[in-house]
Design a protein around this motif. Sequence first.
Motif, PDB file in Angstrom:
ATOM      1  N   LYS A   3       0.708  -1.260   0.549  1.00  0.00           N
ATOM      2  CA  LYS A   3       0.092  -0.019   0.555  1.00  0.00           C
ATOM      3  C   LYS A   3       1.115   1.363  -0.128  1.00  0.00           C
ATOM      4  O   LYS A   3       1.621   1.232   0.758  1.00  0.00           O
ATOM      5  CB  LYS A   3      -0.700   0.447   0.937  1.00  0.00           C
ATOM      6  CG  LYS A   3      -1.609   1.258   1.526  1.00  0.00           C
ATOM      7  CD  LYS A   3      -3.159   1.115  -0.391  1.00  0.00           C
ATOM      8  CE  LYS A   3      -3.677   2.592   0.691  1.00  0.00           C
ATOM      9  NZ  LYS A   3      -4.696   2.377  -0.541  1.00  0.00           N
ATOM     10  N   ASN A   4       0.675   2.271  -1.197  1.00  0.00           N
ATOM     11  CA  ASN A   4       1.752   4.091  -1.294  1.00  0.00           C
ATOM     12  C   ASN A   4       0.594   4.776  -0.583  1.00  0.00           C
ATOM     13  O   ASN A   4      -0.679   4.242  -0.052  1.00  0.00           O
ATOM     14  CB  ASN A   4       2.126   3.744  -2.534  1.00  0.00           C
ATOM     15  CG  ASN A   4       2.430   3.329  -3.420  1.00  0.00           C
ATOM     16  OD1 ASN A   4       3.217   2.320  -2.727  1.00  0.00           O
ATOM     17  ND2 ASN A   4       2.791   3.019  -3.979  1.00  0.00           N
ATOM     18  N   LEU A   5       1.015   5.124   0.055  1.00  0.00           N
ATOM     19  CA  LEU A   5       0.045   6.956   0.655  1.00  0.00           C
ATOM     20  C   LEU A   5       0.241   7.823   0.174  1.00  0.00           C
ATOM     21  O   LEU A   5       1.279   8.234  -0.601  1.00  0.00           O
ATOM     22  CB  LEU A   5       1.349   6.625   1.966  1.00  0.00           C
ATOM     23  CG  LEU A   5       1.048   8.515   3.078  1.00  0.00           C
ATOM     24  CD1 LEU A   5       0.248   7.487   3.794  1.00  0.00           C
ATOM     25  CD2 LEU A   5       1.696   8.689   3.892  1.00  0.00           C
ATOM     26  N   ASN A   6      -0.893   8.129  -0.282  1.00  0.00           N
ATOM     27  CA  ASN A   6      -1.837   9.108  -1.226  1.00  0.00           C
ATOM     28  C   ASN A   6      -1.060  10.793   0.228  1.00  0.00           C
ATOM     29  O   ASN A   6      -1.895  10.817   0.828  1.00  0.00           O
ATOM     30  CB  ASN A   6      -2.808   9.729  -1.179  1.00  0.00           C
ATOM     31  CG  ASN A   6      -2.547   8.006  -2.544  1.00  0.00           C
ATOM     32  OD1 ASN A   6      -2.375   8.229  -3.666  1.00  0.00           O
ATOM     33  ND2 ASN A   6      -3.312   7.532  -2.717  1.00  0.00           N
ATOM     34  N   LEU A   7      -0.216  11.810  -0.178  1.00  0.00           N
ATOM     35  CA  LEU A   7      -0.030  12.957   0.504  1.00  0.00           C
ATOM     36  C   LEU A   7      -0.218  13.713  -0.397  1.00  0.00           C
ATOM     37  O   LEU A   7       0.005  13.879  -0.862  1.00  0.00           O
ATOM     38  CB  LEU A   7       1.238  12.075   1.489  1.00  0.00           C
ATOM     39  CG  LEU A   7       1.668  13.621   2.422  1.00  0.00           C
ATOM     40  CD1 LEU A   7       1.107  13.809   3.643  1.00  0.00           C
ATOM     41  CD2 LEU A   7       2.638  13.812   2.469  1.00  0.00           C
ATOM     42  N   LYS A  35     -10.362  12.627  -2.554  1.00  0.00           N
ATOM     43  CA  LYS A  35     -10.488  11.767  -3.724  1.00  0.00           C
ATOM     44  C   LYS A  35      -9.633  11.301  -4.216  1.00  0.00           C
ATOM     45  O   LYS A  35      -8.635  10.061  -4.139  1.00  0.00           O
ATOM     46  CB  LYS A  35     -11.546  11.629  -4.391  1.00  0.00           C
ATOM     47  CG  LYS A  35     -12.989  11.658  -4.175  1.00  0.00           C
ATOM     48  CD  LYS A  35     -13.721  11.357  -5.528  1.00  0.00           C
ATOM     49  CE  LYS A  35     -14.924  11.589  -5.413  1.00  0.00           C
ATOM     50  NZ  LYS A  35     -15.419  10.873  -3.986  1.00  0.00           N
ATOM     51  N   ARG A  36      -7.598  12.522  -3.649  1.00  0.00           N
ATOM     52  CA  ARG A  36      -6.167  11.785  -4.064  1.00  0.00           C
ATOM     53  C   ARG A  36      -5.821  12.185  -3.067  1.00  0.00           C
ATOM     54  O   ARG A  36      -4.102  11.373  -3.054  1.00  0.00           O
ATOM     55  CB  ARG A  36      -6.332  13.154  -5.472  1.00  0.00           C
ATOM     56  CG  ARG A  36      -6.870  13.630  -6.120  1.00  0.00           C
ATOM     57  CD  ARG A  36      -6.624  14.719  -6.487  1.00  0.00           C
ATOM     58  NE  ARG A  36      -5.155  14.614  -7.531  1.00  0.00           N
ATOM     59  CZ  ARG A  36      -4.481  15.636  -7.691  1.00  0.00           C
ATOM     60  NH1 ARG A  36      -5.266  16.883  -7.732  1.00  0.00           N
ATOM     61  NH2 ARG A  36      -3.393  15.672  -7.786  1.00  0.00           N
ATOM     62  N   ALA A  37      -5.953  11.734  -1.573  1.00  0.00           N
ATOM     63  CA  ALA A  37      -4.908  11.675  -0.640  1.00  0.00           C
ATOM     64  C   ALA A  37      -5.546  11.420   0.573  1.00  0.00           C
ATOM     65  O   ALA A  37      -7.251  11.257   0.929  1.00  0.00           O
ATOM     66  CB  ALA A  37      -4.935  13.815  -0.389  1.00  0.00           C
ATOM     67  N   SER A 216       6.336  25.143  -0.757  1.00  0.00           N
ATOM     68  CA  SER A 216       5.813  23.883  -0.473  1.00  0.00           C
ATOM     69  C   SER A 216       6.187  22.597  -1.131  1.00  0.00           C
ATOM     70  O   SER A 216       6.684  23.056  -2.564  1.00  0.00           O
ATOM     71  CB  SER A 216       4.783  23.479   0.202  1.00  0.00           C
ATOM     72  OG  SER A 216       4.249  24.511   0.948  1.00  0.00           O
ATOM     73  N   GLY A 217       6.203  21.445  -0.960  1.00  0.00           N
ATOM     74  CA  GLY A 217       7.110  20.026  -1.535  1.00  0.00           C
ATOM     75  C   GLY A 217       7.140  18.954  -0.923  1.00  0.00           C
ATOM     76  O   GLY A 217       7.141  18.896  -0.066  1.00  0.00           O
ATOM     77  N   ILE A 218       7.851  18.012  -1.483  1.00  0.00           N
ATOM     78  CA  ILE A 218       8.152  16.469  -1.156  1.00  0.00           C
ATOM     79  C   ILE A 218       9.005  15.985  -1.754  1.00  0.00           C
ATOM     80  O   ILE A 218       9.718  16.135  -3.232  1.00  0.00           O
ATOM     81  CB  ILE A 218       6.414  15.379  -1.756  1.00  0.00           C
ATOM     82  CG1 ILE A 218       5.372  16.072  -1.085  1.00  0.00           C
ATOM     83  CG2 ILE A 218       7.258  14.243  -0.645  1.00  0.00           C
ATOM     84  CD1 ILE A 218       3.704  15.917  -1.314  1.00  0.00           C
ATOM     85  N   GLU A 239       1.034  14.262  -3.973  1.00  0.00           N
ATOM     86  CA  GLU A 239       1.575  12.761  -4.430  1.00  0.00           C
ATOM     87  C   GLU A 239       1.627  11.868  -3.570  1.00  0.00           C
ATOM     88  O   GLU A 239       1.006  11.177  -2.474  1.00  0.00           O
ATOM     89  CB  GLU A 239       3.134  13.284  -4.190  1.00  0.00           C
ATOM     90  CG  GLU A 239       4.357  12.391  -5.222  1.00  0.00           C
ATOM     91  CD  GLU A 239       4.649  12.517  -6.093  1.00  0.00           C
ATOM     92  OE1 GLU A 239       5.736  12.376  -7.239  1.00  0.00           O
ATOM     93  OE2 GLU A 239       4.771  13.506  -7.008  1.00  0.00           O
ATOM     94  N   GLU A 240       1.854  10.219  -4.675  1.00  0.00           N
ATOM     95  CA  GLU A 240       1.271   8.614  -4.297  1.00  0.00           C
ATOM     96  C   GLU A 240       2.604   8.506  -3.851  1.00  0.00           C
ATOM     97  O   GLU A 240       3.830   8.761  -4.149  1.00  0.00           O
ATOM     98  CB  GLU A 240       1.012   8.012  -5.070  1.00  0.00           C
ATOM     99  CG  GLU A 240       0.738   6.715  -4.856  1.00  0.00           C
ATOM    100  CD  GLU A 240      -0.156   5.926  -5.824  1.00  0.00           C
ATOM    101  OE1 GLU A 240      -0.129   4.746  -5.507  1.00  0.00           O
ATOM    102  OE2 GLU A 240       0.261   6.412  -6.847  1.00  0.00           O
ATOM    103  N   LEU A 241       3.173   8.358  -2.516  1.00  0.00           N
ATOM    104  CA  LEU A 241       4.704   7.694  -2.290  1.00  0.00           C
ATOM    105  C   LEU A 241       4.854   5.931  -1.876  1.00  0.00           C
ATOM    106  O   LEU A 241       3.898   5.670  -1.538  1.00  0.00           O
ATOM    107  CB  LEU A 241       4.754   8.211  -0.928  1.00  0.00           C
ATOM    108  CG  LEU A 241       5.097   9.396  -0.311  1.00  0.00           C
ATOM    109  CD1 LEU A 241       4.746  10.234   1.405  1.00  0.00           C
ATOM    110  CD2 LEU A 241       4.980  10.648  -1.556  1.00  0.00           C
ATOM    111  N   ASN A 242       5.442   5.437  -2.677  1.00  0.00           N
ATOM    112  CA  ASN A 242       5.831   4.251  -2.885  1.00  0.00           C
ATOM    113  C   ASN A 242       6.846   4.136  -1.753  1.00  0.00           C
ATOM    114  O   ASN A 242       7.958   4.721  -1.625  1.00  0.00           O
ATOM    115  CB  ASN A 242       6.892   3.991  -4.256  1.00  0.00           C
ATOM    116  CG  ASN A 242       7.137   2.866  -4.555  1.00  0.00           C
ATOM    117  OD1 ASN A 242       7.240   2.160  -3.513  1.00  0.00           O
ATOM    118  ND2 ASN A 242       7.388   2.408  -5.698  1.00  0.00           N
ATOM    119  N   TYR A 243       6.223   2.450  -1.287  1.00  0.00           N
ATOM    120  CA  TYR A 243       6.975   2.384   0.043  1.00  0.00           C
ATOM    121  C   TYR A 243       8.292   1.631  -0.174  1.00  0.00           C
ATOM    122  O   TYR A 243       9.228   2.113   0.408  1.00  0.00           O
ATOM    123  CB  TYR A 243       6.542   1.534   0.843  1.00  0.00           C
ATOM    124  CG  TYR A 243       6.521   1.163   2.460  1.00  0.00           C
ATOM    125  CD1 TYR A 243       6.228   2.136   3.402  1.00  0.00           C
ATOM    126  CD2 TYR A 243       7.292   0.118   2.736  1.00  0.00           C
ATOM    127  CE1 TYR A 243       6.740   2.131   4.260  1.00  0.00           C
ATOM    128  CE2 TYR A 243       7.730  -0.207   3.993  1.00  0.00           C
ATOM    129  CZ  TYR A 243       7.837   0.707   5.355  1.00  0.00           C
ATOM    130  OH  TYR A 243       8.683   0.656   6.278  1.00  0.00           O
TER     131      TYR A 243
END
Length: 277
Positions: A3-7, A35-37, A216-218, A239-243
């Motif tokens: 499961k990735n994390l949508n931040l 719906k995106r986060a 701001s950023g990731i 952004e979808e974070l890939n574990y």
Amino acid sequence: MDKNLNLAVAQVSSIDGDIENNISKAISIIKHFSKRADIIVFPEKFITGYIPEKISYNKQKYCLSEKDSRLIPLTNICKQTKTNIIIGSPLLKNNEIYNSVFIINNQGKIKGTYDKMFLFDSEKNIYHRGEKFKILNYKGWRIGIGICYDAGFPEHSRILAELGCDVYVVSGLFSTGTGYRELSTWFPARALDNGMFSALSNYYGQTGEWDSCGFSGIWSPWGEKINSSKFTGETVICEELNYGLISDAKKSEKMVTDIQQYHEINSINSTFINLEE
């Protein structure tokens, strides 16, 4: 972990002292991006704006508590949209004022607060210093929280990393002038040094006497910018974070594991060499 994390980090303006309007703006953002986060992060003291003088003058008006009825619209929208949020506000606790963030889960429950540990000079006479780290567990991810100046201290994020955090999320106010230099140095470094994602939600425009610098950023666990606002306007970065990137980075950059060797050294047992003798 599959499961990735949508931040999402919100770079938005705040109307100084207008709590109702600022909460209403946060609700609009939550509705639009839910719906995106999985988690949406707002800037430092977004609910009131960065107005320490007004806050200290009338703390009953400008400080919120975990049971404050003014937070009900936020808890309702989080439950309705199934969204978790981290949102900054002055906090009144035991008659002391803290620079804090409220943590509201996707069931509409206030799960607690995090209180800023490292206070800026102009804050020290107003706010009480926080003393506890806060780590969120969500879908197998561990998310460590910081507020603005906290991120300037490598020890803050390092402790969170040693406690198993995968993401370092910061609500901030970084101003024009030194702010861009600070954030563009600190956040890549916090990510690379610890093999974890880092993220910043900064203001847009003016709040109190400060003009924010935006950006701001990731950042990835390699310290590379994944996504960042390219301007100082209002925006929400999702952004979808890939574990898997975390384990890949830690195999490549071994600072987190190699620091254990340092802990085994008695660093107090140092030798000073005087070159003038």
